[in-house]
Design a protein around this motif. Structure first.
Motif, PDB file in Angstrom:
ATOM      1  N   PRO A  27     -17.956 -14.375  46.899  1.00 36.61           N
ATOM      2  CA  PRO A  27     -16.745 -15.136  47.476  1.00 36.61           C
ATOM      3  C   PRO A  27     -17.077 -15.536  49.097  1.00 36.61           C
ATOM      4  CG  PRO A  27     -16.331 -12.743  47.115  1.00 36.61           C
ATOM      5  CD  PRO A  27     -17.592 -13.001  46.567  1.00 36.61           C
ATOM      6  N   VAL A  28     -16.263 -16.164  49.414  1.00 38.96           N
ATOM      7  CA  VAL A  28     -16.665 -16.656  50.690  1.00 38.96           C
ATOM      8  C   VAL A  28     -16.593 -15.520  51.741  1.00 38.96           C
ATOM      9  CG1 VAL A  28     -15.810 -18.323  52.710  1.00 38.96           C
ATOM     10  CG2 VAL A  28     -15.878 -19.207  50.400  1.00 38.96           C
ATOM     11  N   ILE A  29     -17.639 -15.343  52.620  1.00 36.36           N
ATOM     12  CA  ILE A  29     -17.461 -14.087  53.597  1.00 36.36           C
ATOM     13  C   ILE A  29     -17.376 -14.673  54.871  1.00 36.36           C
ATOM     14  CG2 ILE A  29     -19.033 -12.177  54.247  1.00 36.36           C
ATOM     15  CD1 ILE A  29     -20.599 -12.582  51.550  1.00 36.36           C
ATOM     16  N   ALA A  30     -16.183 -13.891  55.689  1.00 41.76           N
ATOM     17  CA  ALA A  30     -15.864 -14.326  56.916  1.00 41.76           C
ATOM     18  C   ALA A  30     -16.919 -13.170  57.733  1.00 41.76           C
ATOM     19  CB  ALA A  30     -14.438 -14.033  57.116  1.00 41.76           C
ATOM     20  N   THR A  39     -22.029 -11.619  62.915  1.00 42.76           N
ATOM     21  CA  THR A  39     -22.775 -10.773  62.070  1.00 42.76           C
ATOM     22  C   THR A  39     -22.205 -10.686  60.751  1.00 42.76           C
ATOM     23  OG1 THR A  39     -24.665  -9.081  61.963  1.00 42.76           O
ATOM     24  CG2 THR A  39     -22.432  -8.412  62.808  1.00 42.76           C
ATOM     25  N   ILE A  40     -23.211 -10.320  59.864  1.00 45.31           N
ATOM     26  CA  ILE A  40     -22.593 -10.086  58.451  1.00 45.31           C
ATOM     27  C   ILE A  40     -23.883  -9.544  57.529  1.00 45.31           C
ATOM     28  CG2 ILE A  40     -23.134 -12.250  57.403  1.00 45.31           C
ATOM     29  CD1 ILE A  40     -20.085  -9.965  56.810  1.00 45.31           C
ATOM     30  N   SER A  41     -23.458  -8.473  57.047  1.00 43.86           N
ATOM     31  CA  SER A  41     -24.717  -8.048  55.683  1.00 43.86           C
ATOM     32  C   SER A  41     -24.289  -8.418  54.505  1.00 43.86           C
ATOM     33  CB  SER A  41     -24.696  -6.282  55.778  1.00 43.86           C
ATOM     34  OG  SER A  41     -24.924  -6.054  56.966  1.00 43.86           O
ATOM     35  N   PHE A  42     -25.443  -8.579  53.808  1.00 48.32           N
ATOM     36  CA  PHE A  42     -25.272  -9.261  52.303  1.00 48.32           C
ATOM     37  C   PHE A  42     -26.347  -8.629  51.574  1.00 48.32           C
ATOM     38  CE2 PHE A  42     -27.940 -12.173  54.674  1.00 48.32           C
ATOM     39  CZ  PHE A  42     -28.908 -12.338  53.745  1.00 48.32           C
ATOM     40  N   THR A  57     -21.787 -17.864  50.816  1.00 49.69           N
ATOM     41  CA  THR A  57     -21.085 -18.807  51.950  1.00 49.69           C
ATOM     42  C   THR A  57     -20.453 -18.041  53.000  1.00 49.69           C
ATOM     43  OG1 THR A  57     -20.494 -20.385  50.202  1.00 49.69           O
ATOM     44  CG2 THR A  57     -19.464 -20.779  52.227  1.00 49.69           C
ATOM     45  N   PHE A  58     -20.866 -18.184  54.124  1.00 50.85           N
ATOM     46  CA  PHE A  58     -20.242 -17.544  55.395  1.00 50.85           C
ATOM     47  C   PHE A  58     -19.531 -18.552  56.285  1.00 50.85           C
ATOM     48  CE2 PHE A  58     -24.556 -15.877  54.105  1.00 50.85           C
ATOM     49  CZ  PHE A  58     -24.345 -14.487  53.778  1.00 50.85           C
ATOM     50  N   THR A  59     -18.567 -18.035  56.851  1.00 49.93           N
ATOM     51  CA  THR A  59     -17.547 -18.796  57.998  1.00 49.93           C
ATOM     52  C   THR A  59     -17.697 -17.837  59.056  1.00 49.93           C
ATOM     53  OG1 THR A  59     -15.620 -17.719  57.069  1.00 49.93           O
ATOM     54  CG2 THR A  59     -16.095 -19.971  56.182  1.00 49.93           C
ATOM     55  N   TYR A  60     -17.656 -18.664  60.223  1.00 50.01           N
ATOM     56  CA  TYR A  60     -17.409 -17.994  61.370  1.00 50.01           C
ATOM     57  C   TYR A  60     -16.811 -19.152  62.360  1.00 50.01           C
ATOM     58  CZ  TYR A  60     -21.461 -20.945  63.088  1.00 50.01           C
ATOM     59  OH  TYR A  60     -22.074 -21.846  63.646  1.00 50.01           O
ATOM     60  N   SER A  61     -16.587 -19.203  63.678  1.00 48.33           N
ATOM     61  CA  SER A  61     -15.852 -20.013  64.545  1.00 48.33           C
ATOM     62  C   SER A  61     -16.378 -21.471  64.086  1.00 48.33           C
ATOM     63  CB  SER A  61     -15.971 -19.840  65.997  1.00 48.33           C
ATOM     64  OG  SER A  61     -17.367 -20.084  66.369  1.00 48.33           O
ATOM     65  N   GLY A  62     -17.604 -21.607  63.495  1.00 53.05           N
ATOM     66  CA  GLY A  62     -18.118 -23.051  63.480  1.00 53.05           C
ATOM     67  C   GLY A  62     -18.949 -23.546  64.599  1.00 53.05           C
TER      68      GLY A  62
END
Length: 164
Positions: A27-30, A39-42, A57-62
């Motif tokens: 799923p889309v990961i914020a 940062t994010i782990s996957f 799919t990762f999201t952040y401020s863009g």
């Protein structure tokens, strides 16, 4: 005739099922953090001996920034993963399969907006990988803030002259 058709259809269905890929779409990961660092782990596991395509799919401020990260699999007695492709926003990262370790040791790439990571490979027994993704957006230079404050002061002076 009907029995032959049913038998052929059954064999075809069984053969089709046995060559399917083991795909994973997260799923889309914020990403966590901000306002200039996220940062994010996957990661995931595979254990069916088939080719796989994992999509994250990762999201952040863009904000435009630099993505750095890695993902890695270490072979065990239970199995191993071989990676054939890894793409970050469509750009090939060039995975490495070297003995008991495979994956991307590190990568760095410019990004903005939503980030897509697609990892392809094949598992040999039970294997898993894990990684991290970090985004750093540039912090404005002090001179940029100075110019902005100078411009605001100039606007204040002009507004005051028009009033008086």
């Amino acid at each position: 005739m009907k029995l032959t058709s049913l038998l052929a259809a059954g064999l075809l269905a069984a053969a089709t099922g046995s060559v399917s890929a083991n795909d994973y779409t997260a799923p889309v990961i914020a990403m966590v953090g901000g306002p200039t660092n996220w940062t994010i782990s996957f990661g995931t596991s595979h254990n069916d001996g088939l080719a796989f395509t994992d999509t994250y799919t990762f999201t952040y401020s863009g904000l435009p920034g630099t993505a750095t990260g890695y993902f890695l699999n270490v072979a065990s007695m239970a199995g191993d993963l071989d990676f054939s492709s890894a793409k970050l926003n469509g750009a090939e990262l060039g995975p490495v399969n070297a003995g008991p370790m495979s994956g991307i040791v590190t990568f760095t790439q410019s990004v903005s907006g939503v980030i897509s990571l697609v990892i392809k490979g094949t598992d040999h027994g039970t294997g898993s990988y894990a990684g991290t993704l970090d985004i750093s957006a540039p912090v404005p230079e002090p001179a940029t803030y100075g110019m902005m404050l100078g411009g605001l002061a100039l606007l204040g002076v002009v507004a005051r002259r028009r009033k008086g």
